[in-house]
Design an enzyme around this catalytic site. Structure first.
Site, PDB file in Angstrom:
ATOM      1  N   PRO A   1       0.810  -1.227   0.000  1.00 12.53           N
ATOM      2  CA  PRO A   1       0.000   0.000   0.000  1.00 12.53           C
ATOM      3  C   PRO A   1       0.834   1.263   0.000  1.00 12.53           C
ATOM      4  O   PRO A   1       1.779   1.413   0.792  1.00 12.53           O
ATOM      5  CB  PRO A   1      -0.825  -0.140   1.287  1.00 12.53           C
ATOM      6  CG  PRO A   1      -0.962  -1.615   1.472  1.00 12.53           C
ATOM      7  CD  PRO A   1       0.346  -2.198   1.013  1.00 12.53           C
ATOM      8  N   CYS A   2       0.448   2.198  -0.891  1.00 12.67           N
ATOM      9  CA  CYS A   2       1.263   3.394  -1.104  1.00 12.67           C
ATOM     10  C   CYS A   2       0.674   4.646  -0.468  1.00 12.67           C
ATOM     11  O   CYS A   2       1.322   5.694  -0.471  1.00 12.67           O
ATOM     12  CB  CYS A   2       1.438   3.632  -2.605  1.00 12.67           C
ATOM     13  SG  CYS A   2      -0.113   4.030  -3.460  1.00 12.67           S
ATOM     14  N   GLN A   3      -0.566   4.563   0.060  1.00 13.52           N
ATOM     15  CA  GLN A   3      -1.222   5.785   0.545  1.00 13.52           C
ATOM     16  C   GLN A   3      -0.407   6.504   1.605  1.00 13.52           C
ATOM     17  O   GLN A   3      -0.438   7.737   1.705  1.00 13.52           O
ATOM     18  CB  GLN A   3      -2.608   5.443   1.095  1.00 13.52           C
ATOM     19  CG  GLN A   3      -3.595   4.966   0.044  1.00 13.52           C
ATOM     20  CD  GLN A   3      -3.527   3.465  -0.187  1.00 13.52           C
ATOM     21  OE1 GLN A   3      -2.544   2.820   0.169  1.00 13.52           O
ATOM     22  NE2 GLN A   3      -4.575   2.906  -0.765  1.00 13.52           N
TER      23      GLN A   3
END
Length: 575
Positions: A322-324
């Site tokens: 996940p990059c958020q």
């Protein structure tokens, strides 16, 4: 083992007892399939800092279950659909034989018990008062290491004679093959119908390896011109297995399958994306419509629910974690955000399955976050579990007509030559351009493109936003200075929120003529098929029609991943 049973197949009437759960419950709690016993295997205890800590509050009193859940409701620690039965006898047996990384309870429990599954308590914090009171009373006990996917949470060894169920040697896929075939065919028919009467228009540009990518999806039956134009390579004959964590719709899977790989393990939290993944990777379809069975793909939901015991060995691990937490579009909380810590689940799979190599992807913003300290911590963690790690930022515009900068991590197990010697692995050369432009992936005008037309209000918002950013000198430069796509250039980075936020993520196609007559008066969004082309997916890859922008925006550039995968496989052969 013969006495240990699991839930019977769907459609059979039964009464839950002991630690068992119905198929509906298994699907509801994140998508856990039935595991064959042959996949269970002992493993070493996990090192500290590997994996997200989890456990369960276990009790035989239903009212205590509700008290625990109520006390933890606002803490963020409760697992989704995280109440299951718990069989202490099975847990004891698994702990004693090394099949789970947990502690023996060293007590005899004959009553039917329930488990409230939770994330571990953050370091430096204490339990909330109500939970501490329950623990002190003895009505509830905390068992670290218990996961929703643990056999102790849906297996009941004591009632096997009364409820024979199914043998543990059998395999129950998450979604039945006929249903997956129907999903894929319905999506293909819906796409053709929306482009009637002429049907889908083929792109004027294709990725260099489009024939191999199409073969990875459906045996090479690519809608469009129907064959190889001499522009692509055939799939590699080297067989290897791979896993895909945080899999989305399977961009890594398409790339590696085109190189001869076989997916054996995948994890994706979103149920819609899981269905898309399984529709393209969980079965194979021939030109005659037949479905050929493959080696069972272990596909599950939340990776933190999966026991290491059930992770099959494989050669290459892949994942776009996940990059958020690291993206410039987000709050950039980094490793201080629970989502930012999910990369530790990759460490857990590396320790449990010991793949020979891994390929990971994330946003470019991770590289510069906290002056590089976050990136250094992630690399150090990967190295600490026995891998030599290299990183590099690539712009996808060398492979597709889209500017998409991402950082890639490649690691090799420390006992391999590729980990010990320089030059065994080399990054692929980055082309200056892909040979195509946005214009080359646009569809002909038809009813579907007309449905993508923006409203007058949306167009005004987009135009006003870019006027403001340009006046402040914040635009992205010449070819990305406005909300209309550059006719002879490349698209801006495709985001998961592309069509939800017209102000911030809009890149619109101006009105064009269809067979001599104008079908639109205002710009339009890209179609889902055009977005798939911008990411390098073949024409016969069908995302969820209602979530296509989200699924594709969260994916990877497939031809770029394939190029990196080729170099990884070359290094593994040399090792």
């Amino acid at each position: 083992a013969a006495a240990v049973t699991v839930a019977p197949p769907r459609g059979e009437r039964r009464v839950d007892a002991g630690g068992r759960a119905s198929e509906a419950q298994l699907l509801a709690r994140g998508g856990m399939p039935r595991w064959p016993v042959c996949t269970w295997r002992p493993h070493a205890r996990l090192p500290e800092g590997v994996g997200i800590p989890v456990g369960a509050f276990v009790t035989s009193r239903p009212e205590a279950v509700q008290r625990v859940r109520q006390a933890l409701m606002d803490t963020g620690r409760l697992k989704a659909n995280g109440v299951t039965r718990f069989d202490a006898h099975v847990w004891e047996a698994l702990c004693a034989t090394g099949y789970v990384d947990g502690e023996s309870l060293r007590e005899d429990r004959s009553a039917v018990e329930w488990a409230v599954h939770v994330f571990g308590i953050p370091e430096g914090q204490r339990e909330v008062n109500d939970v501490e009171e329950l623990l002190a009373s003895g009505d509830v006990r905390y068992v670290p290491g218990v996961r929703i996917g643990s056999p102790a949470c849906y297996v009941d060894a004591r009632t096997g004679r009364d409820h024979p169920g199914s043998a543990l040697g059998s395999w129950s896929p998450l979604i039945a093959e006929p249903e997956l075939e129907r999903t894929r065919r319905d999506r293909a028919e819906a796409e053709r119908a929306s482009r009637a009467p002429r049907g889908p228009s083929p792109p004027r540009w294709r990725p260099e390896a489009h024939a191999a990518l199409a073969a990875a999806v459906d045996g090479g039956c690519d809608d469009g011109d129907g064959g190889d134009d001499g522009n692509g390579d055939e799939p590699s004959s080297d067989g290897f297995t791979f896993s895909e964590l945080f899999a989305g719709v399977g961009g890594f899977g398409v790339a590696l399958r085109s190189l001869g790989g076989t997916p054996v393990f995948a994890s994706e939290l979103c149920g819609h994306a899981r269905r898309t993944y399984l529709a393209h990777h969980g079965g194979s379809w021939g030109d005659d419509g037949s479905t050929d069975a493959r080696t069972p793909l272990v596909c599950c939901g939340d990776i933190t629910d999966v026991c290491e015991t059930l992770m099959p060995p494989h050669d290459v691990l892949t994942g776009g974690f996940p990059c958020q937490s690291f993206s410039r579009r987000g709050d950039r909380l980094g490793l201080g955000d629970p989502q930012g810590q999910l990369f530790r689940e990759i460490l857990r799979v590396l320790v449990a399955a010991e793949p020979r190599a891994f390929v990971l992807e994330n946003v470019e913003g991770l590289v510069t976050m906290d002056d590089g300290e976050t990136m250094a911590e992630i690399v150090a963690a990967l190295e600490s579990v026995g891998y030599a790690v290299g990183t590099r930022v690539f712009d996808a515009r060398g492979w597709v007509p889209q500017s998409r900068k991402r950082v890639f991590f490649v690691g090799f197990r420390s006992d391999l030559r590729a980990a010990r010697e320089d030059g065994v692995f080399t990054w692929p050369e980055e082309p200056r351009d892909c040979g195509g432009t946005v214009m080359d992936v646009l569809e002909d005008e038809h009813s579907e493109t007309a449905r993508c037309e923006v409203s007058e209000y949306q167009m005004e918002r987009a135009a006003a936003f870019f006027r403001r950013t340009q006046s402040r000198g914040e635009d992205e430069g010449g070819e990305h200075a406005g909300y209309l796509y550059p006719v002879d250039g490349v698209a801006r980075t495709l985001c998961a929120s592309y069509r939800k936020s017209s102000v911030y993520n809009a890149e619109l196609v101006p009105p064009m003529d269809g067979d001599g007559e104008t079908m639109r008066t205002r710009p339009r969004y890209y179609t889902v098929r055009e977005c798939a082309r911008l990411q390098g997916f073949p024409e016969t890859f069908y995302p969820d029609p209602n979530r296509g922008y989200h699924e594709l925006g969260n994916s990877v550039c497939v031809p770029l991943v394939r190029a990196i995968g080729e170099e990884v496989l070359r290094a593994l052969r040399a090792s």
